[in-house]
Enzyme design. Sequence first.
Site, short mmCIF file in Angstrom:
data_model
loop_
_atom_site.label_atom_id
_atom_site.label_comp_id
_atom_site.label_asym_id
_atom_site.label_seq_id
_atom_site.Cartn_x
_atom_site.Cartn_y
_atom_site.Cartn_z
N ALA A 176 6.24 10.15 47.11
CA ALA A 176 5.84 9.64 48.42
C ALA A 176 7.04 9.01 49.14
O ALA A 176 7.25 9.23 50.34
CB ALA A 176 4.71 8.61 48.26
N PHE A 177 7.85 8.26 48.41
CA PHE A 177 9.04 7.64 49.03
C PHE A 177 10.04 8.70 49.48
O PHE A 177 10.63 8.58 50.56
CB PHE A 177 9.71 6.66 48.05
N SER A 202 2.33 16.85 33.48
CA SER A 202 1.83 17.17 34.82
C SER A 202 1.75 15.90 35.65
O SER A 202 1.61 14.80 35.11
CB SER A 202 0.42 17.76 34.74
N TYR A 230 6.99 26.16 36.26
CA TYR A 230 8.27 25.65 36.76
C TYR A 230 8.71 24.41 35.98
O TYR A 230 9.90 24.15 35.86
CB TYR A 230 8.15 25.30 38.25
N CYS A 285 4.82 20.03 45.63
CA CYS A 285 4.40 18.70 45.20
C CYS A 285 4.34 17.60 46.26
O CYS A 285 3.45 16.76 46.19
CB CYS A 285 5.27 18.25 44.04
N PHE A 289 11.11 27.46 50.07
CA PHE A 289 10.96 26.10 50.64
C PHE A 289 12.27 25.32 50.62
O PHE A 289 12.42 24.31 51.29
CB PHE A 289 9.82 25.33 49.97
N ARG A 317 3.16 35.92 32.27
CA ARG A 317 4.18 34.88 32.38
C ARG A 317 4.92 34.71 31.04
O ARG A 317 6.14 34.58 31.00
CB ARG A 317 3.51 33.55 32.78
N LYS A 335 1.00 17.59 48.16
CA LYS A 335 -0.09 17.43 47.19
C LYS A 335 -0.12 16.01 46.62
O LYS A 335 -1.18 15.39 46.53
CB LYS A 335 0.14 18.45 46.07
N THR A 353 -1.76 21.00 38.60
CA THR A 353 -2.74 20.01 39.08
C THR A 353 -2.79 20.11 40.61
O THR A 353 -2.35 19.21 41.31
CB THR A 353 -2.32 18.59 38.66
N1 LIG Z 1 7.23 22.36 40.31
C1 LIG Z 1 7.94 21.26 40.20
O1 LIG Z 1 9.11 21.21 40.59
C2 LIG Z 1 7.36 20.02 39.60
C3 LIG Z 1 6.03 19.99 39.20
N2 LIG Z 1 5.52 18.84 38.64
C4 LIG Z 1 4.14 18.82 38.16
O2 LIG Z 1 4.08 19.57 36.93
C5 LIG Z 1 2.81 20.23 36.81
C6 LIG Z 1 3.04 21.71 36.59
O3 LIG Z 1 3.68 22.22 37.74
P1 LIG Z 1 4.31 23.68 37.75
O4 LIG Z 1 5.06 23.91 36.49
O5 LIG Z 1 5.01 23.81 39.04
O6 LIG Z 1 2.97 24.58 37.73
P2 LIG Z 1 2.83 26.13 37.48
O7 LIG Z 1 1.63 26.56 38.22
O8 LIG Z 1 4.14 26.82 37.72
O9 LIG Z 1 2.56 26.25 35.91
C7 LIG Z 1 1.39 25.79 35.28
C8 LIG Z 1 1.03 26.75 34.14
O10 LIG Z 1 -0.04 26.20 33.38
C9 LIG Z 1 -0.83 27.26 32.88
N3 LIG Z 1 -2.13 26.78 32.47
C10 LIG Z 1 -3.10 26.18 33.22
N4 LIG Z 1 -4.15 25.83 32.46
C11 LIG Z 1 -3.87 26.24 31.18
C12 LIG Z 1 -4.57 26.17 29.95
N5 LIG Z 1 -5.77 25.61 29.88
N6 LIG Z 1 -3.97 26.69 28.85
C13 LIG Z 1 -2.74 27.26 28.92
N7 LIG Z 1 -2.04 27.35 30.06
C14 LIG Z 1 -2.60 26.85 31.18
C15 LIG Z 1 -0.88 28.22 34.05
O11 LIG Z 1 -1.22 29.53 33.63
C16 LIG Z 1 0.55 28.12 34.61
O12 LIG Z 1 1.40 29.13 34.10
C17 LIG Z 1 2.03 19.87 38.08
O13 LIG Z 1 1.23 18.77 37.80
C18 LIG Z 1 3.12 19.47 39.07
O14 LIG Z 1 2.65 18.55 40.01
C19 LIG Z 1 6.30 17.75 38.43
C20 LIG Z 1 7.62 17.75 38.78
C21 LIG Z 1 8.26 18.89 39.38
O1 LIG Z 2 7.30 16.47 41.80
C1 LIG Z 2 7.98 17.41 42.15
O2 LIG Z 2 7.55 18.57 42.23
C2 LIG Z 2 9.40 17.25 42.56
O3 LIG Z 2 9.39 17.18 44.01
C3 LIG Z 2 10.66 17.11 44.61
O4 LIG Z 2 11.46 18.23 44.24
P1 LIG Z 2 11.33 19.64 45.00
O5 LIG Z 2 10.06 19.71 45.77
O6 LIG Z 2 11.60 20.68 43.98
O7 LIG Z 2 12.57 19.71 45.99
P2 LIG Z 2 13.29 18.64 46.95
O8 LIG Z 2 14.73 18.83 46.82
O9 LIG Z 2 12.76 17.28 46.79
O10 LIG Z 2 12.89 19.18 48.40
C4 LIG Z 2 11.55 19.12 48.87
C5 LIG Z 2 11.51 19.59 50.31
O11 LIG Z 2 12.11 18.61 51.15
C6 LIG Z 2 13.10 19.22 51.97
N1 LIG Z 2 14.16 18.23 52.25
C7 LIG Z 2 14.77 17.57 51.23
C8 LIG Z 2 15.73 16.63 51.47
C9 LIG Z 2 16.09 16.33 52.80
O12 LIG Z 2 16.96 15.47 53.10
N2 LIG Z 2 15.48 17.00 53.80
C10 LIG Z 2 14.51 17.95 53.56
O13 LIG Z 2 13.95 18.53 54.51
C11 LIG Z 2 13.58 20.42 51.16
O14 LIG Z 2 14.18 21.38 51.97
C12 LIG Z 2 12.27 20.89 50.56
O15 LIG Z 2 11.56 21.69 51.48
C13 LIG Z 2 11.39 15.87 44.09
O16 LIG Z 2 12.71 15.83 44.64
C14 LIG Z 2 11.46 15.86 42.57
O17 LIG Z 2 12.04 14.65 42.12
C15 LIG Z 2 10.04 16.00 42.01
O18 LIG Z 2 10.07 16.07 40.60
#
Ligand SMILES: NC(=O)C1=CN([C@@H]2O[C@H](COP(=O)(O)OP(=O)(O)OC[C@H]3O[C@@H](n4cnc5c(N)ncnc54)[C@H](O)[C@@H]3O)[C@@H](O)[C@H]2O)C=CC1
Ligand SMILES: O=C(O)[C@H]1O[C@H](OP(=O)(O)OP(=O)(O)OC[C@H]2O[C@@H](n3ccc(=O)[nH]c3=O)[C@H](O)[C@@H]2O)[C@H](O)[C@@H](O)[C@@H]1O
Length: 455
Positions: free
Chosen positions: A220-221, A126, A10, A271, A333, A37, A274, A87
């Site tokens: 967290a905030f 990450s 993602y 996130c 979600f 993927r 976590k 992570t």
């Molecule tokens: N999902 C989100 O909206 C956000 C996520 N993050 C952070 O970004 C990080 C990634 O999150 P996502 O993209 O959601 O995870 P994800 O699970 O969608 O993607 C992670 C990818 O890494 C690959 N991978 C793992 N170990 C590997 C290796 N050794 N070599 C090659 N590929 C490998 C996996 O196969 C997987 O496709 C996490 O730490 C998360 O907390 C930060 C901001 C927003």
């Molecule tokens: O580290 C991450 O993964 C990301 O986590 C959140 O993004 P995300 O989880 O994609 O979506 P949000 O829009 O933050 O919503 C999170 C959850 O809170 C809920 N939410 C959000 C806002 C609100 O006012 N009320 C509420 O219940 C949403 O419906 C959802 O279930 C943060 O907004 C991003 O800045 C961050 O990068």
Amino acid sequence: MKICCIGAGYVGGPTMAVIAQKAPDVRVTVVDMNQARIDAWNSDTLPIYEPGLDEVVKESRGRNLFFSTAVADEINAADIIFVAVNTPTKTYGVGAGRAADLRFIESVARTIADVATSGKIIVEKSTIPVKTAETIKKILAANSRGLSFQVLSNPEFLAEGTAVVDLHNPDRVLIGGEKTPEGQAAVEALSSVYAHWVPRERIITTNLWSSELSKLVANAFLAQRISSINSISALCEATEADVDEVARAIGHDSRIGPKFLKASVGFGGSCFQKDILNLVYLCESFGLPEVAEYWQNVVKMNDWQKTRFATRIVKTLFNTVAGKRIAIWGFAFKKDTNDTRETAAISVCRDLLAEMAEVVVYDPKVPEDQIRRDVLGAEEGEAGKRLIVVNSAEEAAQGAHAVAVLTEWDEFKTIDFAAVLAGMPKPAFLFDGRNLLDLDALRELGFTAFGVGKA
Ligand SMILES: NC(=O)C1=CN([C@@H]2O[C@H](COP(=O)(O)OP(=O)(O)OC[C@H]3O[C@@H](n4cnc5c(N)ncnc54)[C@H](O)[C@@H]3O)[C@@H](O)[C@H]2O)C=CC1
Ligand SMILES: O=C(O)[C@H]1O[C@H](OP(=O)(O)OP(=O)(O)OC[C@H]2O[C@@H](n3ccc(=O)[nH]c3=O)[C@H](O)[C@@H]2O)[C@H](O)[C@@H](O)[C@@H]1O
């Protein structure tokens, strides 16, 4: 310049697609060990649903954006390596249920050390605990055959469903690096990539540890604001105050601000929980139990909100839902994503199934097998017979004693509620877990309708 991103999820996929779009002079390759993927990223059906992403990927794929499983080759070719692997919360051993599982991060660091034949800039994308850069540096230093590596922290703040907009127009880009000349040169190299489209004043640079910590603190905030307003939603239900009115009233105070004050069935997503648990664990590890407890309560309040929502349905339906059909509208979600990680819908569906209800789920983007796996796990058991997934909101509501809105999909706003009502036994209950619908209009039609934080 050549960039390689390890992890095509993602974060890695959309982030790199936007870098490739905005910096056509940079060659960007996203690698992953998951062949399916990568195949999906190279196909017409991308592995994640994100508004506007198809267009961004199509613009650059094959030009300066590539998706590959050739991890070692691409690491070697790159000047900058982003690490965007997962992570998750640790499920075993010390810190289980709270600490971040860093095995994927460590494995990537070891791979880089093994295969690199020249120095690199390694970018932590990450979300990780503070001081992880230290671990990466140690692994690289111990195995690097004299090569020089710089480790930067560059956390991602995009939200799912708005990833492309967030990446095109970020509030800020945060880059943490060492205060040495080499560290600062690396910070500048990465800044210059973002400066293709992000104004320089929005590129914030800090030391490594501030950057790593700021990501956990930002989440967290944000989550704390939701738990705060959700806690008040319970008080509103008891007092005839209206939580949306309270949110509007306090949100007008410029010191509080209007965003992230929408009461709901509970926050989900991969996130928030976590990262707070990770913060809690860090505080405990550094001997700060009071700080740990303070943040733990944000998660506790969220768990309570999810349970409270299901309990309210059961209580309102005359204390039993056994044998009753309950329609669940929305499983993701939040809207505009097919992501179901930690979605409140899992908790609500499980609670209703435990009360012996028949639960009929509709979500416009989440496939049936994903819903079944999320709610039931690998072994479907008896409850599997009472979990039904259908193809429309109307079909889910047909014959249902109650409808529960769990995701704020826009399409639910334009449903023909008179037709829905006609197909439901009376009294027909509706529980809006997102305060999306006009409850007064629904009541006028004949629904017994409830919102969150509304008497
Ligand atoms: N999902 C989100 O909206 C956000 C996520 N993050 C952070 O970004 C990080 C990634 O999150 P996502 O993209 O959601 O995870 P994800 O699970 O969608 O993607 C992670 C990818 O890494 C690959 N991978 C793992 N170990 C590997 C290796 N050794 N070599 C090659 N590929 C490998 C996996 O196969 C997987 O496709 C996490 O730490 C998360 O907390 C930060 C901001 C927003
Ligand atoms: O580290 C991450 O993964 C990301 O986590 C959140 O993004 P995300 O989880 O994609 O979506 P949000 O829009 O933050 O919503 C999170 C959850 O809170 C809920 N939410 C959000 C806002 C609100 O006012 N009320 C509420 O219940 C949403 O419906 C959802 O279930 C943060 O907004 C991003 O800045 C961050 O990068």
